[in-house]
Design a protein around this motif. Structure first.
Motif, mmCIF file in Angstrom:
data_model
loop_
_atom_site.group_PDB
_atom_site.id
_atom_site.type_symbol
_atom_site.label_atom_id
_atom_site.label_comp_id
_atom_site.label_asym_id
_atom_site.label_seq_id
_atom_site.Cartn_x
_atom_site.Cartn_y
_atom_site.Cartn_z
ATOM 1 N N UNK A 102 0.857 -1.180 0.000
ATOM 2 C CA UNK A 102 0.000 0.000 0.000
ATOM 3 C C UNK A 102 0.895 1.233 0.000
ATOM 4 N N UNK A 103 0.524 2.231 -0.792
ATOM 5 C CA UNK A 103 1.265 3.483 -0.845
ATOM 6 C C UNK A 103 0.325 4.578 -1.329
ATOM 7 N N UNK A 104 0.753 5.817 -1.183
ATOM 8 C CA UNK A 104 -0.008 6.924 -1.745
ATOM 9 C C UNK A 104 0.252 6.985 -3.246
ATOM 10 N N UNK A 105 -0.750 7.373 -4.017
ATOM 11 C CA UNK A 105 -0.490 7.539 -5.447
ATOM 12 C C UNK A 105 0.386 8.765 -5.686
ATOM 13 N N UNK A 106 1.119 8.754 -6.776
ATOM 14 C CA UNK A 106 1.858 9.949 -7.158
ATOM 15 C C UNK A 106 0.848 11.018 -7.584
ATOM 16 N N UNK A 107 1.322 12.238 -7.726
ATOM 17 C CA UNK A 107 0.433 13.314 -8.187
ATOM 18 C C UNK A 107 -0.143 12.977 -9.562
ATOM 19 N N UNK A 108 0.694 12.427 -10.446
ATOM 20 C CA UNK A 108 0.234 12.064 -11.782
ATOM 21 C C UNK A 108 -0.791 10.929 -11.721
ATOM 22 N N UNK A 109 -0.545 9.914 -10.909
ATOM 23 C CA UNK A 109 -1.500 8.807 -10.781
ATOM 24 C C UNK A 109 -2.836 9.308 -10.252
ATOM 25 N N UNK A 110 -2.795 10.205 -9.274
ATOM 26 C CA UNK A 110 -4.020 10.740 -8.692
ATOM 27 C C UNK A 110 -4.807 11.530 -9.734
ATOM 28 N N UNK A 111 -4.142 12.421 -10.455
ATOM 29 C CA UNK A 111 -4.841 13.242 -11.445
ATOM 30 C C UNK A 111 -5.376 12.371 -12.583
ATOM 31 N N UNK A 112 -4.605 11.387 -13.012
ATOM 32 C CA UNK A 112 -5.047 10.484 -14.084
ATOM 33 C C UNK A 112 -6.329 9.773 -13.665
ATOM 34 N N UNK A 113 -6.349 9.215 -12.476
ATOM 35 C CA UNK A 113 -7.537 8.509 -12.000
ATOM 36 C C UNK A 113 -8.720 9.475 -11.825
ATOM 37 N N UNK A 114 -8.464 10.663 -11.323
ATOM 38 C CA UNK A 114 -9.534 11.632 -11.104
ATOM 39 C C UNK A 114 -10.142 12.090 -12.429
ATOM 40 N N UNK A 115 -9.362 12.127 -13.473
ATOM 41 C CA UNK A 115 -9.863 12.547 -14.786
ATOM 42 C C UNK A 115 -10.631 11.446 -15.489
ATOM 43 N N UNK A 116 -10.505 10.203 -15.045
ATOM 44 C CA UNK A 116 -11.202 9.092 -15.694
ATOM 45 C C UNK A 116 -12.685 9.276 -15.517
#
Length: 116
Positions: A102-116
């Protein structure tokens, strides 16, 4: 957990967006590997279950809006989360697939998922 497939997207915001910060220049980002992201926020009850008895001196019930174990936990720092994740990974190591944690998502991973 939600499986997030690899892909490419435009990260950042257009200069015309209101309340835009100066460090949000748009740029193309590629997420090259799939990853998993929690579908829901960590609840107060989940946080407490992992953090009870921690020897880091952290409050196992830090929420300002306590009393409802199903509400998301809040009022914790990035450092607190790192302790939580270390403890969670230790507690779950027998059931996690090899090489997973388990880890925090990177900023890019977070934004990518949020834009889905």
């Amino acid at each position: 957990m939600l499986k997030i497939e690899p892909g490419t997207f435009i990260m950042g915001s257009p200069t015309s967006e209101s309340l835009r910060l100066g460090n949000e220049a748009q740029h193309r980002v590629t997420i090259s590997k799939e990853y998993y992201l929690g579908k829901y926020e960590v609840t107060q009850a989940q946080y407490t279950a992992v953090m009870d008895g921690n020897n880091s001196g952290l409050n196992a019930n830090p929420s300002k809006f306590g009393g409802n174990p199903n509400r998301p936990v809040e009022n914790i720092s990035w450092n607190d989360i790192q302790v939580f994740l270390t403890r969670l990974n230790d507690q779950q190591k027998e059931i996690l697939p090899d090489g997973w944690e388990y880890c925090l998502p990177t900023e890019a991973e977070w934004e990518y998922a949020a834009r889905a």
